[in-house]
Design an enzyme around this catalytic site. Structure first.
Site, PDB file in Angstrom:
ATOM      1  N   HIS A  32       0.801  -1.350   0.104  1.00  0.00           N
ATOM      2  CA  HIS A  32      -0.119   0.106  -0.037  1.00  0.00           C
ATOM      3  C   HIS A  32       1.073   1.085   0.091  1.00  0.00           C
ATOM      4  O   HIS A  32       2.007   1.259   0.568  1.00  0.00           O
ATOM      5  CB  HIS A  32      -0.784  -0.115   1.322  1.00  0.00           C
ATOM      6  CG  HIS A  32      -1.661   1.100   1.521  1.00  0.00           C
ATOM      7  ND1 HIS A  32      -1.699   2.331   1.636  1.00  0.00           N
ATOM      8  CD2 HIS A  32      -3.282   0.779   1.387  1.00  0.00           C
ATOM      9  CE1 HIS A  32      -2.792   2.904   1.962  1.00  0.00           C
ATOM     10  NE2 HIS A  32      -3.905   2.537   1.469  1.00  0.00           N
TER      11      HIS A  32
ATOM     12  N   ASP B 159       3.150  -4.400   7.665  1.00  0.00           N
ATOM     13  CA  ASP B 159       2.048  -3.656   7.827  1.00  0.00           C
ATOM     14  C   ASP B 159       0.926  -4.647   7.977  1.00  0.00           C
ATOM     15  O   ASP B 159       0.524  -5.295   7.052  1.00  0.00           O
ATOM     16  CB  ASP B 159       2.031  -3.039   6.360  1.00  0.00           C
ATOM     17  CG  ASP B 159       0.715  -2.217   5.976  1.00  0.00           C
ATOM     18  OD1 ASP B 159      -0.425  -2.394   6.946  1.00  0.00           O
ATOM     19  OD2 ASP B 159       0.431  -1.721   5.121  1.00  0.00           O
TER      20      ASP B 159
ATOM     21  N   GLN C   8      -4.191  -4.970   7.022  1.00  0.00           N
ATOM     22  CA  GLN C   8      -5.372  -6.062   6.318  1.00  0.00           C
ATOM     23  C   GLN C   8      -5.127  -7.477   7.270  1.00  0.00           C
ATOM     24  O   GLN C   8      -6.104  -8.327   7.069  1.00  0.00           O
ATOM     25  CB  GLN C   8      -5.038  -6.152   4.902  1.00  0.00           C
ATOM     26  CG  GLN C   8      -5.201  -5.060   4.042  1.00  0.00           C
ATOM     27  CD  GLN C   8      -6.744  -4.772   4.036  1.00  0.00           C
ATOM     28  OE1 GLN C   8      -7.802  -5.488   4.361  1.00  0.00           O
ATOM     29  NE2 GLN C   8      -7.105  -3.472   3.876  1.00  0.00           N
TER      30      GLN C   8
ATOM     31  N   LYS D 292     -10.176  -0.775  10.546  1.00  0.00           N
ATOM     32  CA  LYS D 292     -10.517  -2.089   9.820  1.00  0.00           C
ATOM     33  C   LYS D 292     -10.818  -3.549  10.730  1.00  0.00           C
ATOM     34  O   LYS D 292     -10.744  -4.352  10.333  1.00  0.00           O
ATOM     35  CB  LYS D 292      -8.936  -2.586   8.929  1.00  0.00           C
ATOM     36  CG  LYS D 292      -8.411  -1.372   8.357  1.00  0.00           C
ATOM     37  CD  LYS D 292      -8.478  -1.299   6.927  1.00  0.00           C
ATOM     38  CE  LYS D 292      -7.759  -0.106   6.589  1.00  0.00           C
ATOM     39  NZ  LYS D 292      -7.930   0.201   4.895  1.00  0.00           N
TER      40      LYS D 292
ATOM     41  N   CYS E 292      -4.614   2.384  -3.674  1.00  0.00           N
ATOM     42  CA  CYS E 292      -3.393   2.869  -3.012  1.00  0.00           C
ATOM     43  C   CYS E 292      -2.178   1.979  -3.251  1.00  0.00           C
ATOM     44  O   CYS E 292      -1.523   1.727  -2.229  1.00  0.00           O
ATOM     45  CB  CYS E 292      -3.779   3.274  -1.415  1.00  0.00           C
ATOM     46  SG  CYS E 292      -4.937   4.656  -1.285  1.00  0.00           S
TER      47      CYS E 292
HETATM   48  N1  PMP Z   1      -1.783  -0.610   4.556  1.00  0.00           N
HETATM   49  C1  PMP Z   1      -2.543  -1.496   4.177  1.00  0.00           C
HETATM   50  C2  PMP Z   1      -2.475  -2.813   3.411  1.00  0.00           C
HETATM   51  C3  PMP Z   1      -3.874  -0.723   4.075  1.00  0.00           C
HETATM   52  O1  PMP Z   1      -5.019  -1.561   3.354  1.00  0.00           O
HETATM   53  C4  PMP Z   1      -4.208   0.308   4.413  1.00  0.00           C
HETATM   54  C5  PMP Z   1      -5.694   0.891   4.337  1.00  0.00           C
HETATM   55  N2  PMP Z   1      -6.202   1.005   3.130  1.00  0.00           N
HETATM   56  C6  PMP Z   1      -3.251   1.305   5.175  1.00  0.00           C
HETATM   57  C7  PMP Z   1      -2.212   0.496   4.954  1.00  0.00           C
HETATM   58  C8  PMP Z   1      -3.493   2.337   5.552  1.00  0.00           C
HETATM   59  O2  PMP Z   1      -4.269   2.473   6.672  1.00  0.00           O
HETATM   60  P1  PMP Z   1      -4.887   3.876   7.165  1.00  0.00           P
HETATM   61  O3  PMP Z   1      -5.463   4.648   6.102  1.00  0.00           O
HETATM   62  O4  PMP Z   1      -6.005   3.455   8.342  1.00  0.00           O
HETATM   63  O5  PMP Z   1      -3.756   4.314   7.980  1.00  0.00           O
END
Ligand code: PMP
Length: 405
Positions: free
Chosen positions: A121, A198, A201, A224, A363
């Site tokens: 991401h 990270d 997910q 999440k 993203c």
């Molecule tokens: N890493 C991953 C794999 C994600 O799916 C997301 C959220 N889409 C993020 C990081 C970022 O999370 P946040 O926007 O809650 O900081």
């Protein structure tokens, strides 16, 4: 038939006035919030409201106690050794930025290397790039195989004594693949590199044991995990706690303040938590974890695995629907496109039919480039979804296919 006995806990799903049916298949973007979490935050604002750490009065002491209880709840949830290892952040993004801005300036020198994967991401790409530019570091990319997998042999070729950090997603937010984080961590450690996982997910689809993984840092977001937005967690393994300098300066993180200079800092976790925290968010996160613990992660995993198998099987019968990634290694999400139709068109039609999905680059532009797509559709599942949600979605996809040709 796959049913969910937890669906009625989620007001958005049961009271949705806007569309009928309302099928929510976007939990990977943000999961719906159970009533217990909403009520916990409301109780704080209605009956318990005060700030933490500073007050001598009862309300403040109570808020502090409740917040610190959540730190313990989170520590238990990820099996941290101690609650000092749990830092509250705004979310995964802030947690990764914290590590980038403290760990790298302290331990990396010009010419050192960072390894990130091709499936990250943007939150686990951009902070490293910004620091790499500032500090003169090199970023190496752990590419995917032709089957969109991460191969540990490829990692081995990238690792060297110059590697300072490996940044790796637990579960891809696009492909849903579960990555070999434990083996990758062990390999990186052999070269003396730290590892950040990270877990944005990963945290809601698997039981996470940070001691078993052995990682140095594990980041995730409350929203999440059926909790509120604006709250997240960074696990920092004990050995780094007081060797990493604070990132943001302000109230609550100091030990003593001297003028013109000479301020000293608190120990962890407070040295990383400058300013007034998101107390309601923390309490909401604690309640979300209590809710999950009550159900049991095993039950959630079993339910979601059955659902995703069912969905993937059904989706394969929709004419010209192409699914990306590998069905044998998938948790939570299924990415797809419908022939050459633009994902936004598919998503908009589905929305008209009461089915909420995600479309776009998610993203993860570098990953989409590998798929040779600029946008894809994605369905994602939570503990409240059932086979009826899948049936409605697949039925509407067939309609769309007929309409669009
Ligand atoms: N890493 C991953 C794999 C994600 O799916 C997301 C959220 N889409 C993020 C990081 C970022 O999370 P946040 O926007 O809650 O900081």
């Amino acid at each position: 038939m796959i049913t969910s006995s937890w669906r009625h806990d989620f007001p958005t799903l049961t009271n949705n006035q806007q569309t009928s049916p309302f099928v929510y298949l976007d939990s990977a973007a943000t999961a719906q919030t159970p009533l217990a979490v909403i009520e916990r935050m409301q109780r704080f604002y209605t009956h318990e409201y005060a700030t933490v750490h500073r007050g001598i009065h009862r309300l403040s002491a109570n808020a502090t106690y409740n917040m610190e209880q959540v730190r313990q709840t989170v520590a238990n949830f990820v099996n941290a050794k101690s609650n000092d290892e749990i830092i509250f952040t705004k979310g995964t993004t802030e947690a990764i930025n914290l590590v980038a801005n403290t760990y790298l300036p302290t331990f990396a020198q010009t010419g050192d290397e960072i390894i990130i994967t091709e499936m990250e991401h943007h939150s686990n790409i951009v902070p490293w790039q910004m620091l790499a530019q500032r500090l003169g570091l090199t970023i190496k990319v752990w590419r995917m195989t032709a089957e969109y997998r991460l191969d540990l042999n490829d990692l081995q070729k990238l690792l060297s004594k110059k590697t300072k950090l490996l940044g790796l997603t637990h579960i891809s937010n696009v492909l849903g693949c579960i990555n070999p984080i434990k083996a990758a961590t062990a390999m990186a450690h052999q070269c003396g590199a730290a590892v950040l996982i990270d877990g944005a997910q990963g945290i809601m689809h698997q039981a996470v044991d940070v001691q078993d993984i052995g990682c140095d840092f594990y980041a995730f977001s409350g929203h999440k995990l059926y909790g509120p937005t604006g709250i997240g967690v960074l696990y920092i393994a004990q050995q780094w706690l007081n060797t990493l300098p604070p990132w943001e300066g302000g109230g609550a993180m100091i030990d003593d303040v001297q003028l013109p200079i000479g301020t000293t800092y608190q120990t962890s976790p407070w040295r990383f938590e400058a300013g007034t925290p998101n107390i309601a968010g923390i309490l909401g996160l604690g309640e979300a974890i209590t809710y999950i613990n009550h159900i049991g992660m095993d039950a959630i995993v079993t339910h979601e695995e059955a659902l995703i198998r069912y969905a993937e099987e059904k989706m394969q019968h929709v004419d010209s629907l192409k699914i990306y990634g590998n069905a044998a290694n998938r948790a939570g999400v299924i990415p797809f496109n419908l022939g050459s139709h633009h994902a936004f068109d598919v998503g908009s039609f589905l929305d008209n039919y009461g089915v909420a999905i995600r479309t776009g680059h998610h993203c993860a532009i570098p990953l989409l480039r590998c798929l040779q797509q600029s946008v894809v559709c994605r369905v994602s599942f939570g503990l409240y979804n059932d086979s009826q949600d899948v049936d409605i979605f697949v039925d509407r996809m067939r309609h769309i296919k007929k309409l669009l040709g």
